[in-house]
Motif scaffolding. Structure first.
Motif, PDB file in Angstrom:
ATOM      1  N   UNK A  75     -84.044 -39.675 -45.254  1.00 16.46           N
ATOM      2  CA  UNK A  75     -85.455 -39.910 -44.957  1.00 16.46           C
ATOM      3  C   UNK A  75     -86.344 -39.882 -46.198  1.00 16.46           C
ATOM      4  N   UNK A  76     -86.122 -38.952 -47.124  1.00 13.84           N
ATOM      5  CA  UNK A  76     -87.134 -38.623 -48.130  1.00 13.84           C
ATOM      6  C   UNK A  76     -86.630 -38.727 -49.563  1.00 13.84           C
ATOM      7  N   UNK A  77     -85.559 -39.426 -49.786  1.00  9.39           N
ATOM      8  CA  UNK A  77     -84.988 -39.462 -51.139  1.00  9.39           C
ATOM      9  C   UNK A  77     -84.997 -40.887 -51.677  1.00  9.39           C
ATOM     10  N   UNK A  78     -86.191 -41.451 -51.833  1.00  8.80           N
ATOM     11  CA  UNK A  78     -86.314 -42.803 -52.341  1.00  8.80           C
ATOM     12  C   UNK A  78     -86.262 -42.898 -53.850  1.00  8.80           C
ATOM     13  N   UNK A  79     -86.171 -41.770 -54.527  1.00  8.01           N
ATOM     14  CA  UNK A  79     -86.115 -41.774 -55.987  1.00  8.01           C
ATOM     15  C   UNK A  79     -87.315 -41.073 -56.585  1.00  8.01           C
ATOM     16  N   UNK A 129     -87.177 -42.747 -38.658  1.00  4.39           N
ATOM     17  CA  UNK A 129     -87.022 -42.183 -37.322  1.00  4.39           C
ATOM     18  C   UNK A 129     -86.561 -43.267 -36.343  1.00  4.39           C
ATOM     19  N   UNK A 130     -87.173 -44.446 -36.433  1.00  2.84           N
ATOM     20  CA  UNK A 130     -86.770 -45.546 -35.555  1.00  2.84           C
ATOM     21  C   UNK A 130     -85.308 -45.921 -35.805  1.00  2.84           C
ATOM     22  N   UNK A 162     -75.567 -37.750 -40.220  1.00  4.06           N
ATOM     23  CA  UNK A 162     -76.366 -36.832 -41.029  1.00  4.06           C
ATOM     24  C   UNK A 162     -77.756 -37.442 -41.216  1.00  4.06           C
ATOM     25  N   UNK A 163     -78.779 -36.734 -40.786  1.00  2.30           N
ATOM     26  CA  UNK A 163     -80.160 -37.156 -40.981  1.00  2.30           C
ATOM     27  C   UNK A 163     -80.761 -36.250 -42.049  1.00  2.30           C
ATOM     28  N   UNK A 164     -80.627 -36.692 -43.287  1.00  2.59           N
ATOM     29  CA  UNK A 164     -81.005 -35.879 -44.435  1.00  2.59           C
ATOM     30  C   UNK A 164     -82.517 -35.902 -44.630  1.00  2.59           C
ATOM     31  N   UNK A 165     -83.110 -34.721 -44.750  1.00  2.94           N
ATOM     32  CA  UNK A 165     -84.547 -34.518 -44.974  1.00  2.94           C
ATOM     33  C   UNK A 165     -85.405 -34.848 -43.759  1.00  2.94           C
ATOM     34  N   UNK A 166     -84.817 -35.023 -42.589  1.00  6.18           N
ATOM     35  CA  UNK A 166     -85.638 -35.277 -41.406  1.00  6.18           C
ATOM     36  C   UNK A 166     -86.514 -34.065 -41.084  1.00  6.18           C
ATOM     37  N   UNK A 167     -86.011 -32.865 -41.361  1.00  4.04           N
ATOM     38  CA  UNK A 167     -86.809 -31.669 -41.081  1.00  4.04           C
ATOM     39  C   UNK A 167     -87.978 -31.553 -42.042  1.00  4.04           C
ATOM     40  N   UNK A 168     -87.807 -32.030 -43.269  1.00  2.00           N
ATOM     41  CA  UNK A 168     -88.924 -32.049 -44.218  1.00  2.00           C
ATOM     42  C   UNK A 168     -89.976 -33.048 -43.765  1.00  2.00           C
ATOM     43  N   UNK A 169     -89.542 -34.199 -43.262  1.00  4.12           N
ATOM     44  CA  UNK A 169     -90.487 -35.191 -42.762  1.00  4.12           C
ATOM     45  C   UNK A 169     -91.320 -34.618 -41.615  1.00  4.12           C
ATOM     46  N   UNK A 170     -90.677 -33.833 -40.749  1.00  2.00           N
ATOM     47  CA  UNK A 170     -91.407 -33.187 -39.653  1.00  2.00           C
ATOM     48  C   UNK A 170     -92.329 -32.097 -40.176  1.00  2.00           C
ATOM     49  N   UNK A 171     -91.852 -31.342 -41.149  1.00  2.00           N
ATOM     50  CA  UNK A 171     -92.661 -30.272 -41.738  1.00  2.00           C
ATOM     51  C   UNK A 171     -93.916 -30.819 -42.406  1.00  2.00           C
ATOM     52  N   UNK A 172     -93.811 -32.006 -42.992  1.00  2.00           N
ATOM     53  CA  UNK A 172     -94.940 -32.635 -43.674  1.00  2.00           C
ATOM     54  C   UNK A 172     -95.830 -33.427 -42.725  1.00  2.00           C
ATOM     55  N   UNK A 195     -78.883 -32.114 -39.276  1.00  2.00           N
ATOM     56  CA  UNK A 195     -80.262 -32.281 -39.713  1.00  2.00           C
ATOM     57  C   UNK A 195     -80.515 -31.384 -40.917  1.00  2.00           C
ATOM     58  N   UNK A 196     -81.156 -31.919 -41.956  1.00  2.65           N
ATOM     59  CA  UNK A 196     -81.447 -31.093 -43.126  1.00  2.65           C
ATOM     60  C   UNK A 196     -82.907 -31.214 -43.525  1.00  2.65           C
ATOM     61  N   UNK A 197     -83.337 -30.277 -44.389  1.00  6.40           N
ATOM     62  CA  UNK A 197     -84.660 -30.350 -44.986  1.00  6.40           C
ATOM     63  C   UNK A 197     -85.550 -29.189 -44.587  1.00  6.40           C
ATOM     64  N   UNK A 198     -86.768 -29.197 -45.098  1.00  3.47           N
ATOM     65  CA  UNK A 198     -87.846 -28.252 -44.789  1.00  3.47           C
ATOM     66  C   UNK A 198     -87.652 -26.898 -45.466  1.00  3.47           C
TER      67      UNK A 198
END
Length: 234
Positions: A75-79, A129-130, A162-172, A195-198
């Motif tokens: 989710x959140x690792x675009x560089x 998410x979609x 594996x949904x990496x950083x999805x929890x960070x996306x929700x936290x933000x 699920x990872x992140x946050x």
């Protein structure tokens, strides 16, 4: 020795033979498509320490090594300006059958005042998410009790997602916590979801997840100004 015998009466050799591996030293075998017998749980990895994505990737490679079909959606690792455009894990994924990845993140990091477009972070997270909803639905249409094509598209189903950083996306606030719970509710019974992140505890997941692990930082070289290092952080 019968099933009713007390395990404490066994010799060390008998005890080893009674384990799933039969006491045989582990070896590496060729990877052939297979289906897991006990997948279907929800795992969440959060915390301020290094290792959440690393742990998820470790499980992903372990599952792929058994011949199970695995997909990583980030989710959140675009560089960022602290890392190169090529990631070690992507190179490794490309070399291992049965595991694939995609990165939907926007360049930079949301909320870090790094000059990246906050609206674009929002759009990318909602797009991710979609995509996650699409992959979970596809898994529901597949027979996850059977082997899946190692080279098949993830739209044909995966055993582990594996949904990496999805929890960070929700936290933000880029996606809603309710979206994460809805995704879990829609998961087919045999899909293992990670699920990872946050850095904040996702208390909303405590009833929905089967495993919740906090990765706590005790000390980190970042605190001393050491930037991300090739081969450890990317």
């Amino acid at each position: 020795m019968t099933d009713g015998d007390d395990a404490t009466d066994r010799t060390p050799s008998e005890t080893r033979r009674a384990t799933p591996g039969g006491g045989v030293r582990p070896t590496a075998d060729d990877i052939e498509p297979a289906a897991p017998e006990e997948f279907g749980l929800v795992q969440a990895w959060w915390g301020g320490g290094k290792g959440k994505t690393t742990a998820a990737l470790g499980m992903a490679f372990r599952a792929a090594g058994h011949g199970y079909r695995v997909h990583l959606l980030q989710f959140m690792k675009g560089g960022a300006d602290s890392v190169e455009s090529v990631r070690g894990e992507y190179n490794a994924i490309a070399a291992v059958p049965g595991i694939s990845y995609e990165n939907t993140g926007h360049y930079g990091w949301h909320g870090m005042l790094d000059g990246s477009d906050e609206d674009e972070h929002l759009a990318k997270a909602r797009g991710a998410l979609a995509r996650a909803e699409e992959l979970v639905a596809a898994a529901g249409d597949a027979d996850l009790t059977a082997p899946l094509d190692s080279d098949g598209d993830p739209e044909a189903g995966v055993h582990l997602l594996v949904l990496d950083e999805i929890l960070y996306a929700a936290d933000q606030g880029l996606i809603d916590e309710a979206d994460v719970l809805d995704l879990i509710d829609s998961k087919p019974a045999d899909l293992e979801l990670v699920l990872t992140g946050s850095h904040s505890e996702p208390t909303y997941l405590l009833d929905a997840a089967d495993l919740v692990t906090e990765v706590r930082k005790v000390k980190h070289p970042f605190d001393e100004g050491v930037r991300a290092r090739k081969g450890t952080e990317y």
